[in-house]
Design a protein around this motif. Structure first.
Motif, PDB file in Angstrom:
ATOM      1  N   ILE A  52     -16.257  14.487  14.941  1.00 35.28           N
ATOM      2  CA  ILE A  52     -15.700  15.764  15.376  1.00 35.28           C
ATOM      3  C   ILE A  52     -16.791  16.821  15.331  1.00 35.28           C
ATOM      4  O   ILE A  52     -17.420  17.033  14.291  1.00 35.28           O
ATOM      5  CB  ILE A  52     -14.525  16.196  14.477  1.00 35.28           C
ATOM      6  CG1 ILE A  52     -13.389  15.177  14.556  1.00 35.28           C
ATOM      7  CG2 ILE A  52     -14.016  17.575  14.875  1.00 35.28           C
ATOM      8  CD1 ILE A  52     -12.232  15.484  13.618  1.00 35.28           C
ATOM      9  N   GLY A  53     -17.044  17.485  16.445  1.00 39.66           N
ATOM     10  CA  GLY A  53     -18.053  18.538  16.454  1.00 39.66           C
ATOM     11  C   GLY A  53     -18.514  18.882  17.850  1.00 39.66           C
ATOM     12  O   GLY A  53     -18.036  18.329  18.847  1.00 39.66           O
ATOM     13  N   ASP A 102     -23.012  15.354  28.797  1.00 36.94           N
ATOM     14  CA  ASP A 102     -22.925  13.897  28.723  1.00 36.94           C
ATOM     15  C   ASP A 102     -22.796  13.433  27.276  1.00 36.94           C
ATOM     16  O   ASP A 102     -22.028  12.514  26.965  1.00 36.94           O
ATOM     17  CB  ASP A 102     -24.161  13.260  29.356  1.00 36.94           C
ATOM     18  CG  ASP A 102     -24.122  13.270  30.874  1.00 36.94           C
ATOM     19  OD1 ASP A 102     -23.023  13.175  31.437  1.00 36.94           O
ATOM     20  OD2 ASP A 102     -25.193  13.382  31.486  1.00 36.94           O
ATOM     21  N   CYS A 103     -23.568  14.064  26.388  1.00 35.66           N
ATOM     22  CA  CYS A 103     -23.530  13.685  24.973  1.00 35.66           C
ATOM     23  C   CYS A 103     -22.207  14.075  24.331  1.00 35.66           C
ATOM     24  O   CYS A 103     -21.667  13.337  23.490  1.00 35.66           O
ATOM     25  CB  CYS A 103     -24.699  14.314  24.229  1.00 35.66           C
ATOM     26  SG  CYS A 103     -26.307  13.918  24.951  1.00 35.66           S
ATOM     27  N   ASP A 140     -16.799  12.572  22.180  1.00 37.47           N
ATOM     28  CA  ASP A 140     -15.349  12.694  22.342  1.00 37.47           C
ATOM     29  C   ASP A 140     -14.721  11.353  22.696  1.00 37.47           C
ATOM     30  O   ASP A 140     -13.632  11.012  22.211  1.00 37.47           O
ATOM     31  CB  ASP A 140     -15.017  13.725  23.418  1.00 37.47           C
ATOM     32  CG  ASP A 140     -15.414  15.137  23.010  1.00 37.47           C
ATOM     33  OD1 ASP A 140     -15.629  15.373  21.806  1.00 37.47           O
ATOM     34  OD2 ASP A 140     -15.513  16.004  23.910  1.00 37.47           O
ATOM     35  N   ALA A 141     -15.406  10.572  23.543  1.00 37.07           N
ATOM     36  CA  ALA A 141     -14.875   9.277  23.955  1.00 37.07           C
ATOM     37  C   ALA A 141     -14.885   8.270  22.811  1.00 37.07           C
ATOM     38  O   ALA A 141     -13.982   7.430  22.700  1.00 37.07           O
ATOM     39  CB  ALA A 141     -15.675   8.735  25.138  1.00 37.07           C
ATOM     40  N   LEU A 142     -15.899   8.335  21.936  1.00 37.83           N
ATOM     41  CA  LEU A 142     -15.904   7.467  20.762  1.00 37.83           C
ATOM     42  C   LEU A 142     -14.773   7.832  19.811  1.00 37.83           C
ATOM     43  O   LEU A 142     -14.177   6.965  19.161  1.00 37.83           O
ATOM     44  CB  LEU A 142     -17.247   7.578  20.028  1.00 37.83           C
ATOM     45  CG  LEU A 142     -18.448   6.920  20.695  1.00 37.83           C
ATOM     46  CD1 LEU A 142     -19.726   7.289  19.961  1.00 37.83           C
ATOM     47  CD2 LEU A 142     -18.275   5.404  20.746  1.00 37.83           C
ATOM     48  N   LEU A 195     -13.961   5.488  26.461  1.00 37.13           N
ATOM     49  CA  LEU A 195     -15.311   5.422  27.015  1.00 37.13           C
ATOM     50  C   LEU A 195     -15.314   5.241  28.528  1.00 37.13           C
ATOM     51  O   LEU A 195     -16.217   5.713  29.213  1.00 37.13           O
ATOM     52  CB  LEU A 195     -16.090   4.284  26.356  1.00 37.13           C
ATOM     53  CG  LEU A 195     -16.588   4.563  24.939  1.00 37.13           C
ATOM     54  CD1 LEU A 195     -16.993   3.273  24.251  1.00 37.13           C
ATOM     55  CD2 LEU A 195     -17.763   5.538  24.971  1.00 37.13           C
ATOM     56  N   LEU A 196     -14.317   4.564  29.060  1.00 37.51           N
ATOM     57  CA  LEU A 196     -14.223   4.361  30.502  1.00 37.51           C
ATOM     58  C   LEU A 196     -13.168   5.259  31.124  1.00 37.51           C
ATOM     59  O   LEU A 196     -12.786   5.064  32.281  1.00 37.51           O
ATOM     60  CB  LEU A 196     -13.906   2.892  30.809  1.00 37.51           C
ATOM     61  CG  LEU A 196     -14.973   1.886  30.380  1.00 37.51           C
ATOM     62  CD1 LEU A 196     -14.517   0.465  30.668  1.00 37.51           C
ATOM     63  CD2 LEU A 196     -16.302   2.162  31.057  1.00 37.51           C
ATOM     64  N   GLY A 197     -12.710   6.232  30.385  1.00 41.30           N
ATOM     65  CA  GLY A 197     -11.626   7.079  30.864  1.00 41.30           C
ATOM     66  C   GLY A 197     -10.279   6.446  30.560  1.00 41.30           C
ATOM     67  O   GLY A 197     -10.189   5.298  30.105  1.00 41.30           O
ATOM     68  N   THR A 198      -9.222   7.172  30.817  1.00 43.03           N
ATOM     69  CA  THR A 198      -7.878   6.645  30.600  1.00 43.03           C
ATOM     70  C   THR A 198      -7.539   5.669  31.718  1.00 43.03           C
ATOM     71  O   THR A 198      -7.563   6.042  32.894  1.00 43.03           O
ATOM     72  CB  THR A 198      -6.836   7.773  30.590  1.00 43.03           C
ATOM     73  OG1 THR A 198      -7.175   8.707  29.565  1.00 43.03           O
ATOM     74  CG2 THR A 198      -5.443   7.223  30.336  1.00 43.03           C
ATOM     75  N   PRO A 199      -7.241   4.414  31.395  1.00 44.71           N
ATOM     76  CA  PRO A 199      -6.981   3.427  32.446  1.00 44.71           C
ATOM     77  C   PRO A 199      -5.695   3.740  33.205  1.00 44.71           C
ATOM     78  O   PRO A 199      -4.661   4.022  32.594  1.00 44.71           O
ATOM     79  CB  PRO A 199      -6.855   2.110  31.676  1.00 44.71           C
ATOM     80  CG  PRO A 199      -6.494   2.502  30.292  1.00 44.71           C
ATOM     81  CD  PRO A 199      -7.140   3.818  30.045  1.00 44.71           C
ATOM     82  N   PRO A 200      -5.726   3.699  34.535  1.00 42.31           N
ATOM     83  CA  PRO A 200      -4.524   3.956  35.314  1.00 42.31           C
ATOM     84  C   PRO A 200      -3.572   2.767  35.363  1.00 42.31           C
ATOM     85  O   PRO A 200      -2.415   2.901  35.742  1.00 42.31           O
ATOM     86  CB  PRO A 200      -5.081   4.257  36.714  1.00 42.31           C
ATOM     87  CG  PRO A 200      -6.346   3.459  36.774  1.00 42.31           C
ATOM     88  CD  PRO A 200      -6.913   3.494  35.383  1.00 42.31           C
ATOM     89  N   GLY A 201      -4.074   1.603  34.990  1.00 46.03           N
ATOM     90  CA  GLY A 201      -3.258   0.398  35.024  1.00 46.03           C
ATOM     91  C   GLY A 201      -2.903  -0.095  33.641  1.00 46.03           C
ATOM     92  O   GLY A 201      -2.929   0.654  32.662  1.00 46.03           O
TER      93      GLY A 201
END
Length: 279
Positions: free
Chosen positions: A99-100, A116-117, A122-124, A129-135
Motif C-alpha cells: 500500500i502506497g 506503470d510502477c 496496485d495489481a499485486l 495483473l492482467l486486469g479484471t477478466p471479462p470471462g
C-alpha cells in the motif's frame, strides 16, 4: 506468521483452521474482494475447440473457457509437491507493504513511468495483473510455512490480454527500482527484475518483485515470484512468495502443471485428477 506477506493466512482446506489462523499477524491483514474473482459462465470447450498445442485439433475462435473449465484447469497442492497445503478463501489475502504511492521524482519521464510502477503495485495488491477478466475465472491458494501461492485461471479478450502482456514485459526496464511512500510501512525500496519461465503456452512473462521496508519497526523484505502464461485468449497468473523469499522451483512446477491442465481443458478434455483432487 510474520507481518507483511502478500498472502494473509486463510484457513486450510484440511480443516486445520485454528493453526492457520494463529500464524497470521492481524496488523498485516485486512479483507478485500478479489476483482478477478467475479465470473460470467460461458460456453464450455468442446473437442473441436482445442488450441492444437496438446491435441492437434484446430482452434475454434467461437469457443470460450467455461466456469467449470476454469475450475478444472486449477492446480492442486499435489501439482506443486513439497509441503504446500490448499487453503480456503485466498481472495482475502493482502499485504500492507504494497500500500502506497510511487515517488515520481525518481523517474526521468516523471508521471508516465511512475504510472506503470503504480499500476504494478496496485495489481499485486488486488491480484489483477492482467486486469479484471471479462470471462470465467477460478483461483486456488496454497500455504507452506510463511510462504503463499495464489493461482488463477481466467478467460480474457485477445487485444487487452496482449496489451497487458506487453506491459509486463517492459516493467523490468521501466520499474527496475523505485521508492514507495505512504501507508503504514513508511518508505520502501522496490526492485523488479525479469526471470525466466519454462517454455510453456503461447506467451509468458516472469518477474521477481522485492519490497524492502519495515514492519512493526523491524526491517523486512517481501519477495514475490510473478508468472503469467497465455494460452490462446486464456491465461494463468501465479504470485508466489513471502518474507522468507520465493521458491523458484515451485513457481516453475505451477507453470508447467498448470499450463498442461489448461491446454487439456481447451482441447475439450477434463485433466486427469492429481492425488489431492481425489481426497
Amino acid at each position: 506468521m510474520a507481518t507483511g506477506t502478500l498472502l494473509a493466512t486463510a484457513a486450510c482446506s484440511s480443516g486445520d483452521d485454528g493453526a492457520a489462523a494463529g500464524s497470521e499477524t492481524a496488523a498485516a491483514v485486512a479483507e478485500r474482494p478479489l476483482a478477478a474473482r467475479a465470473t460470467t459462465p460461458s460456453v464450455g470447450a468442446s473437442p473441436s475447440a482445442g488450441t492444437g498445442e496438446s491435441s492437434g485439433a484446430a482452434p475454434s475462435p467461437a469457443a470460450t473457457l467455461s466456469a467449470t473449465g476454469a475450475r478444472n484447469a486449477l492446480i492442486t497442492a499435489a501439482d506443486i509437491e513439497d509441503d504446500w497445503v490448499q487453503v480456503k478463501d485466498p481472495q482475502t489475502w493482502r499485504d500492507k507493504l504494497l500500500i502506497g504511492q510511487v515517488d515520481t521524482a525518481q523517474f526521468l519521464t516523471g508521471k508516465a513511468e511512475a504510472a506503470d510502477c503504480q499500476r504494478l503495485i496496485d495489481a499485486l495488491y488486488d491480484e489483477t495483473l492482467l486486469g479484471t477478466p471479462p470471462g470465467a475465472s477460478a483461483l486456488n491458494g496454497f500455504q507452506e510455512g510463511d510462504s503463499r501461492l495464489l493461482y488463477q485461471v481466467a478467460a480474457y479478450q485477445k487485444a487487452p490480454l496482449d496489451k497487458a502482456m506487453d506491459w509486463l514485459k517492459k516493467l523490468p526496464d521501466t520499474c527496475d527500482q523505485f521508492t514507495l511512500t505512504g501507508g503504514d510501512s513508511g518508505d520502501r525500496t522496490v526492485q523488479v527484475v525479469e526471470t525466466s519461465l519454462p517454455d510453456e503456452g503461447d506467451a509468458r512473462q516472469g518477474l521477481t518483485v522485492t519490497v524492502k521496508g519495515t514492519s512493526n519497526g523491524d526491517p523486512v523484505t517481501l519477495t514475490l515470484d510473478v508468472a503469467v502464461v497465455r494460452v490462446g485468449d486464456d491465461a494463468i497468473t501465479i504470485t508466489n512468495g513471502g518474507l522468507d523469499g520465493a521458491d523458484e522451483d515451485t513457481t516453475e512446477s505451477a507453470v508447467e502443471q498448470g499450463t498442461e491442465r489448461l491446454k487439456e481443458v481447451r482441447a475439450g478434455r477434463t485433466p486427469t485428477p492429481t492425488p489431492s483432487d481425489l481426497d
